[in-house]
Scaffold this motif. Structure first.
Motif, short mmCIF file in Angstrom:
data_model
loop_
_atom_site.label_atom_id
_atom_site.label_comp_id
_atom_site.label_asym_id
_atom_site.label_seq_id
_atom_site.Cartn_x
_atom_site.Cartn_y
_atom_site.Cartn_z
N VAL A 1 9.72 0.60 3.57
CA VAL A 1 9.86 1.95 4.13
C VAL A 1 9.67 3.00 3.03
CG1 VAL A 1 11.52 3.55 5.17
CG2 VAL A 1 11.30 1.23 6.07
N ILE A 2 10.24 2.75 1.86
CA ILE A 2 10.09 3.71 0.75
C ILE A 2 8.62 3.88 0.39
CG2 ILE A 2 10.48 4.00 -1.74
CD1 ILE A 2 13.26 2.86 -1.36
N THR A 3 7.92 2.77 0.23
CA THR A 3 6.53 2.86 -0.23
C THR A 3 5.61 3.45 0.82
OG1 THR A 3 6.20 0.55 0.44
CG2 THR A 3 6.74 0.97 -1.88
N CYS B 1 5.82 -7.81 1.75
CA CYS B 1 5.74 -7.73 0.29
C CYS B 1 4.31 -7.44 -0.18
CB CYS B 1 6.24 -9.04 -0.34
SG CYS B 1 8.01 -9.33 -0.11
N VAL B 2 3.32 -8.06 0.44
CA VAL B 2 1.92 -7.79 0.10
C VAL B 2 1.59 -6.34 0.40
CG1 VAL B 2 -0.48 -8.35 0.65
CG2 VAL B 2 1.21 -10.18 0.43
N GLN B 3 2.07 -5.84 1.55
CA GLN B 3 1.82 -4.43 1.90
C GLN B 3 2.46 -3.48 0.89
OE1 GLN B 3 3.33 -4.51 5.92
NE2 GLN B 3 1.27 -4.72 6.81
N ILE B 4 3.62 -3.85 0.39
CA ILE B 4 4.27 -3.01 -0.65
C ILE B 4 3.39 -2.95 -1.89
CG2 ILE B 4 6.24 -2.90 -2.24
CD1 ILE B 4 7.93 -4.15 0.05
N PHE B 5 2.87 -4.10 -2.32
CA PHE B 5 1.99 -4.11 -3.50
C PHE B 5 0.73 -3.26 -3.26
CE2 PHE B 5 4.21 -8.04 -5.04
CZ PHE B 5 4.52 -7.55 -6.31
N ILE B 6 0.14 -3.37 -2.10
CA ILE B 6 -1.05 -2.58 -1.79
C ILE B 6 -0.74 -1.09 -1.92
CG2 ILE B 6 -2.61 -1.89 0.09
CD1 ILE B 6 -2.44 -4.79 1.12
N ARG B 7 0.40 -0.67 -1.40
CA ARG B 7 0.76 0.75 -1.46
C ARG B 7 1.04 1.19 -2.89
NH1 ARG B 7 1.14 4.71 2.62
NH2 ARG B 7 1.38 6.60 1.37
N LEU B 8 1.72 0.34 -3.66
CA LEU B 8 2.01 0.69 -5.06
C LEU B 8 0.72 0.79 -5.88
CD1 LEU B 8 5.19 -1.48 -5.78
CD2 LEU B 8 5.07 0.96 -5.29
N ILE B 9 -0.23 -0.11 -5.61
CA ILE B 9 -1.52 -0.03 -6.31
C ILE B 9 -2.20 1.29 -6.00
CG2 ILE B 9 -3.84 -1.05 -6.47
CD1 ILE B 9 -2.48 -3.77 -5.80
N LYS B 10 -2.18 1.70 -4.75
CA LYS B 10 -2.79 2.97 -4.36
C LYS B 10 -2.07 4.15 -4.99
CE LYS B 10 -4.60 1.50 0.16
NZ LYS B 10 -4.50 1.70 1.63
N PHE C 1 -0.10 -10.89 -9.47
CA PHE C 1 -0.25 -10.75 -8.01
C PHE C 1 -1.58 -11.32 -7.51
CE2 PHE C 1 -1.80 -8.09 -4.45
CZ PHE C 1 -0.90 -8.50 -3.49
N ALA C 2 -2.67 -10.94 -8.17
CA ALA C 2 -4.00 -11.37 -7.70
C ALA C 2 -4.11 -12.89 -7.71
CB ALA C 2 -5.09 -10.74 -8.55
N LEU D 1 -1.10 -12.12 7.66
CA LEU D 1 -0.81 -12.10 6.22
C LEU D 1 -2.09 -12.26 5.42
CD1 LEU D 1 0.92 -12.32 3.64
CD2 LEU D 1 1.31 -14.74 4.21
N PHE D 2 -2.94 -13.18 5.84
CA PHE D 2 -4.20 -13.41 5.13
C PHE D 2 -5.06 -12.14 5.15
CE2 PHE D 2 -8.60 -15.00 4.77
CZ PHE D 2 -8.50 -15.68 3.57
N GLY D 3 -5.06 -11.44 6.26
CA GLY D 3 -5.79 -10.17 6.32
C GLY D 3 -5.29 -9.17 5.30
N GLU D 4 -3.96 -9.12 5.11
CA GLU D 4 -3.39 -8.21 4.10
C GLU D 4 -3.78 -8.65 2.69
OE1 GLU D 4 -1.86 -5.41 4.70
OE2 GLU D 4 -1.92 -5.68 6.87
N ILE D 5 -3.84 -9.96 2.45
CA ILE D 5 -4.24 -10.49 1.14
C ILE D 5 -5.68 -10.09 0.83
CG2 ILE D 5 -4.82 -12.65 -0.04
CD1 ILE D 5 -2.27 -13.85 1.17
N VAL D 6 -6.56 -10.17 1.83
CA VAL D 6 -7.96 -9.78 1.63
C VAL D 6 -8.04 -8.27 1.39
CG1 VAL D 6 -10.22 -9.66 2.73
CG2 VAL D 6 -8.83 -11.71 2.99
#
Length: 992
Positions: free
Chosen positions: A819-821, A861-870, A893-894, A917-922
């Protein structure tokens, strides 16, 4: 008496007079005897000469065990000796004819000894018939001339054969099924005709002089009808005899019932439906219809009722499956003939357990659809079906007091009836679809009849009529109720205007209120009935009913009525509040809670109803403020008084006072539900001020009682409510509230705290930045002391409440980070106070993204990483906002999440959540390429393609897909790549 007999007697002793050590010694001695090679001869000898019942039973039980378990180990001589001995005992012959002291076990022996002997006989049949002991039944038949003793024993053998081997009412192994088939085939071929002749001869000869013996013979015969040639029974000899026995005047109920059971077995026998119809027609079953009008407590009447209903069910099945019009006509004629008696039986008796009244009637109602439009006869039958339903849903008056007091017996009967009514009301719905007018007329007449009686003695009749009306409402659409379709325009007003003398009864009062509520859409369209509805809920029929259970339920139903009629109740608000003064006063003036309301939320539905009424903008502002103040002020004063005196409470008072506070918080919370955010913050801010003051007072509870979990939960729930009610104006209260909640949080309380923060962030977004920045370090400190990267136990086998709480806390924490990210607050992690927890947080997220057993947690957790990268990586090769983050993502992570975890066997591509989940990883790979450019690409391609010995053109295809815009193509390619690598199993790289 020898030692064996003494040991058996001691082992069977239940008086308590025998020393336990001696009894154990006797049991051991008996067990040792069972293991001796001569135990068979010993048992036979004891059965020949010992008259002690305990010894006889022990010997028969031992022989039965010997045959079932060790028969194959016996010698041919021992088997032959056992067969001859058991056969002789069953035929009432002495085994040793030269000994005058020999015992005949059938002579005066108790029933359980004879039954056990029959079991031994059948156990021998299991192994020996027909291959070795082929003539056993043929040899037995001549002995039946010896009279009742042997006839009775033969019946017991036939019964045991059915129970132990043939009957499908018990689970059987495939071996037992095979043996049963072999035995039945041999008996059909060899002896069943003689046995049927024996049945006929005994019954026709002794039915008048020895009805008990004949009853036993017919009971055995009933068991065998299902698999023998039906022509042996359905003939000019046996069927007339059976009906003669059923219809005889002054005969034995037991014998008549046994004969009815045999006819039912004939009726129920599986066969071609055309053949079955011919048999059913030939029976002339109408001969027994008159018997069901007899004494309802008679065993005969009950069995004849079961026969008639079973016959009707078979006729109905024939109607469904026969093909010719003539056959269907015959079926319908037989059905019309038997149905009046069936309906009578269903209304007045408990028919056989294997017969489902609802199933039969539902099936018949379904056939009515094909007869549309219904003729007069079918319409009468619909009325009779409705009478059956009404009779079956009616409580027995014997339980009236139990149901009213709702004691243990009353609760059990209410639960039983509720379960029974489910199917009956489904049937009512079906009848209503086939004949809606007849159904509504029946319910109208039923209600009118119960009203006209006007006696407290017809409680069950009134309750059943009201239940029918309520069930009818459950099957009607809202539009049908609104418009008063059919007879509803007459039924509902009659319902509203009726005062039943038995309204003091709990069941009547409850179903009356439930029914009114069900038809509230009608009142919504016909507002002239609003005062009548209000009276029903506000007087002694509803909220002021003397029975607490009724009063409590009325409060909840009244809240639902208010929610529906809200705007139409404005002219009545003053009157409603006056009527509820005494109920509200129980909260606003009480010194202690009654047991009725303690720990229950039902009492506060009145406050929710009042809140819905006084929270409308239709009220003048002054009146609205006065109404709210008159409720909030005394409640808040009570809380303040209790908090001031909290330190001087003795141990006995403390739980009561805490329960008081808890109830008051729930009441205020319920009251606030009627007030919208727009009203309290924009159009009438004075209302908002009252709620803010109330919140300030209730927050003091967390200071005075910081560790009382129920109070913390209730205050937290109120804060949730105030966030929705006060909107942004709640902000000044938040630091204090969150500080108090965080101060004493255990794992369980921390979950509730994080859920509250999630609500606040979702509602106020970046406006929460400062508050989240302040509380996050304390949250992180608390969490990381409890939760580490080490995997928490999970799964169905976990019973520890503490472990479950930790698992829930971990999941809620991930949701909190998510929620924070996703609300542009990731900079909170980079504040001076929070940076110290960044490394732990990253490693915890990475571990869970790769390994957590809950796929949805991994996705988050993957979605959190995606947002932090952005958020933290602005452009390729740009200045690092968070030093070391880019390297952590590429190296950690990668590789670990986007590659290694996808190769793991637990990553199931056929699972829907795993595919998401796999879609988020891609997607994460695409984002990493956009932010890190060739730095990511070179590293990832080297590890995922080159090191895995993949062709160079495969790596080139990946780069091309990654640099393109077709995410679907990239995802498909990468999934194919991962699946290919799994098949290759290249060393330790694959299936880590």
């Amino acid at each position: 008496m020898d030692d064996v007999e003494k040991a058996i007697l001691i082992s069977f002793d239940e008086s308590g007079a025998i020393d336990s050590a001696l009894k154990s010694q006797a049991v051991s001695f008996c067990q040792q005897i069972k293991e001796t090679p001569t135990v068979c001869r010993l048992c036979i000898e004891k059965l020949c000469f010992c008259r002690l019942v305990q010894v006889q039973f022990w010997c028969l039980q031992t022989l039965h065990e010997l045959v079932r378990v060790k028969y194959a180990l016996l010698s041919l001589q021992e088997k032959d000796f056992m067969r001859k001995s058991v056969f002789s005992m069953c035929c009432f012959e002495a085994i040793d004819d030269h000994n005058n002291n020999a015992v005949r076990i059938l002579e005066g022996g108790p029933a359980f000894i004879k039954n056990k002997l029959a079991q031994v006989f059948v156990a021998l049949v299991y192994f020996e018939y027909p291959l070795t002991w082929s003539s056993v039944f043929v040899d037995f038949l001549p002995h039946l001339r010896k009279g009742a003793v042997v006839i009775d024993m033969f019946c017991r053998i036939l019964n045991a054969l059915d129970d132990e081997l043939i009957s499908l009412d018990f689970p059987r192994t495939s071996e037992e099924m095979g043996v049963a088939g072999r035995v039945k085939d041999a008996m059909r071929q060899q002896c069943i005709t003689q046995i049927v002749t024996f049945w006929y001869d005994v019954v026709s000869m002794y039915w008048n002089s020895d009805p008990d013996l004949c009853s036993g013979v017919l009971d055995s015969m009933r068991r065998y009808i299902s698999w023998i040639d039906i022509g042996l029974i359905v003939n000019d000899l046996f069927i007339p005899l059976l009906f003669q026995l059923i219809l005889v005047d002054g005969g034995s109920d037991q014998l008549q019932g046994a004969a009815a059971g045999c006819v039912l077995a004939v009726v129920s026998k599986r066969m071609d439906h055309q053949s079955k119809l011919s048999i059913l027609q030939s029976l002339q079953i109408n001969r027994v219809f008159g018997l069901v009008t007899g004494d309802g407590d008679s065993e005969l009447v009950s069995k004849v009722a079961t026969l008639i209903t079973g016959y009707a069910a078979e006729v109905l099945q024939c109607y469904k499956w026969v093909n010719t019009d003539d056959a269907k006509g015959v079926s319908l004629e037989l059905l019309n003939e038997v149905l009046p008696s069936v309906f009578y039986a269903m209304r007045n008796f408990e028919v056989g357990t294997t017969f489902s009244i609802v199933q039969f009637l539902s099936c018949y109602v379904a056939t009515m659809k094909s007869l549309s439009p219904l003729r007069e006869k079918q319409l009468r039958q619909v009325g009779q079906i409705l009478e059956v339903i009404c009779a079956r849903i009616r409580y027995d008056p014997i339980y009236r007091d139990n149901l009213d007091m709702l004691d243990k017996i009353g609760r059990e009967e209410e639960e039983r009836m509720a379960e029974s009514r489910k199917d009956l009301f489904l049937l009512l719905r079906s009848v209503g679809r086939v004949a809606p007018d007849v159904t509504q007329i029946f319910i109208r007449n039923s209600l009118a009849s119960s009203i006209s009686s006007m006696s407290e003695r017809n409680v069950e009749e009134v309750e059943a009529s009201l239940s029918l009306l309520h069930a009818l409402g459950e099957s009607l659409s809202d539009d049908a109720i609104k418009t008063g379709s059919g007879l509803l325009h007459e039924l509902v007003p009659n319902l509203l205007s009726t005062r039943f003398p038995c309204h003091s009864n709990r069941l009547v009062a409850l179903v009356y209120l439930e029914t009114i509520t069900r038809y509230m859409k009608f009142v919504q369209e016909n507002t002239r009935y609003v005062p009548v509805v209000l009276a029903a809920f506000l007087d002694e029929r509803g909220i002021h009913h003397p029975n607490f259970h009724v009063s409590r339920r009325a409060s909840y139903l009244f809240m639902r009525v208010v929610r529906l009629l809200k705007a139409k109740l404005v002219p009545f608000i003053e009157k409603i509040l006056q009527s509820l003064q005494d109920t509200v006063a129980r909260f606003t003036t009480m010194n202690h809670l009654s047991n009725e309301f303690s720990g229950s939320e039902d009492g506060i539905h009145i406050f929710e109803a009042i809140g819905l009424l006084i929270g409308m903008e239709d009220l003048p502002p002054e009146k609205q403020s006065d109404y709210l103040s008159s409720l909030l002020t005394p409640l808040c004063h009570q809380v303040e008084a209790l908090l001031i005196n909290a330190n001087v409470l003795n141990p006995e008072e403390s739980p009561v006072k805490i329960a008081n506070i808890q109830q008051i918080i729930m009441a205020i919370n319920a009251l606030s539900k009627g007030f919208s955010e727009r009203l309290v913050t924009t159009s009438r801010p004075a209302i908002g001020v009252m709620f803010k003051k109330t919140l300030d007072i209730l927050l003091q509870i967390l200071v005075v009682f910081p560790k009382i979990e129920p109070l913390r939960n209730k205050v937290t729930s109120f804060i949730h409510r105030m966030v929705d009610t006060l909107g942004a104006s709640v902000f000044p209260c938040l630091p204090k509230a969150l500080g108090q909640l965080l101060a004493e949080s255990e794992p369980k309380e921390m979950v509730g705290f994080l859920v509250l923060l999630n609500q606040l962030i979702c509602k106020f977004n970046t406006s929460m930045h400062h508050i989240v920045e302040e509380v996050f370090p304390a949250i992180a400190s608390r969490i990381f002391r409890i939760v580490s990267t080490k995997e928490l136990p999970s799964g169905d086998g976990i019973s520890s409440e503490e472990i479950r709480e930790l698992q829930e806390l971990q999941k809620t924490f991930y949701t909190f980070l998510h929620v924070i990210t996703t609300h542009d607050l990731s900079s909170v992690f980079l504040s001076t106070k929070s940076r110290g927890y960044l490394d732990k947080m990253m490693h915890l997220l990475l571990h869970s993204a790769c390994n957590h057993k809950d796929i949805l947690v991994r996705k988050a957790c993957v979605q959190i990483f995606i947002r932090l990268i952005k958020d933290w990586c602005t452009r390729p090769y740009g200045e690092e906002k968070v030093p070391g983050f880019q390297r952590f993502i590429i190296d950690g992570f990668a590789m670990n999440c986007c590659f290694d975890s996808a190769l793991d066997k637990s990553f199931e591509f056929h699972d829907a959540n795993t595919l998401i989940l796999f879609g988020e990883i891609v997607l994460a790979q695409k984002v990493m390429y956009e932010k890190f450019g060739d730095d990511f690409l070179a590293h990832f391609v080297t590890k995922c393609f080159t090191s895995a010995h993949c062709p160079q053109d495969l790596a080139s295809q990946y780069c091309q897909k990654l640099q393109g815009n077709d995410m679907k193509a990239l995802r498909s390619f990468y999934q194919s790549h991962i699946e290919n690598l799994r098949f290759q199993q290249n060393g330790s790289l694959v299936f880590k």
